[in-house]
Design an enzyme around this catalytic site. Structure first.
Site: not given
Ligand code: GAR
Length: 194
Positions: A12, A14, A93, A95, A111, A143, A145, A176
């Site tokens: 969490g 982000n 997951r 969508l 991402h 989307d 994909g 990020e």
């Molecule tokens: C982040 O680095 C995000 O970009 C990645 O998971 C991490 C979550 O970190 N997401 C993916 O890989 C989605 N394909 P967080 O829970 O500390 O925000």
């Protein structure tokens, strides 16, 4: 003020960056609900600590699929909370239409790579193993994909010769945490004009 719904499966950070940007006055938005498919995910602890409404998505014991019924329930919860933009923040997951079609053009994801490079799981490990010299992060529309939706914003970081996957992921996450709130601010303005 745009009403955000956050979906996450893990730490969490982000979600925290979005919340911090709101509290610092850098992002005019409100997090109205935080949902996780992982009952003991730290993102839910953060939500609870911040006094944000939160809940668990019941994926019927399936480890990676997002069952249609669960997607419908999630769409209902988000609609009832008055969510205007869904932000995936480490939600692991895929969508599908029940949820996608309930929020057309209103679901975004962050991402940890420069898409279209390294979609899917552990993008930072993929970048190190491929010998990439540069990686980064991408905010994109979601989307059906795997990390294929239209790109909204990107930030790059170098991959250093002695990088481990963890070290690279930490460097990407610093970006990020700036890129996601800034991209949400940009989308909020666009949605307000619609
Ligand atoms: C982040 O680095 C995000 O970009 C990645 O998971 C991490 C979550 O970190 N997401 C993916 O890989 C989605 N394909 P967080 O829970 O500390 O925000």
């Amino acid at each position: 003020m745009i009403r955000l719904g956050i979906l996450g499966s893990g730490f969490g950070s982000n979600m925290q960056a979005i919340l911090d940007a709101i509290q610092n006055g850098e992002l005019e938005a409100e997090i109205v609900i935080v949902l996780s498919d992982v009952p003991d995910a730290y993102i839910l602890k953060r939500a609870e600590r911040a006094g944000l409404p939160s809940g668990v998505i019941d994926c019927r014991g399936l480890s990676s699929k997002f069952p249609e019924e669960a997607q419908r329930e999630t769409a209902d919860i988000l609609s009832q909370a008055g969510v205007e933009l869904i932000c995936l923040a480490g939600f692991m997951r895929l969508l599908r239409p029940p949820l996608l079609s309930a929020f057309p053009g209103r679901i975004i994801n962050i991402h940890p790579s420069l898409l279209p490079n390294f979609p899917g799981l552990c993008a930072w490990t993929q970048a190190v193993e491929a010998g990439a010299h540069e990686s980064g992060c991408t905010v994109h529309y979601v989307d059906a994909g795997m990390d294929t939706g239209t790109i909204i914003a990107q930030a790059s970081v170098p991959v250093l010769p002695d990088d481990t996957p963890d070290r690279l992921h930490a460097r990407i996450q610093e970006e990020e945490h700036k890129l996601y709130p800034a991209a949400i601010a940009q989308i909020a303005v666009k949605l307000e004009r619609e």
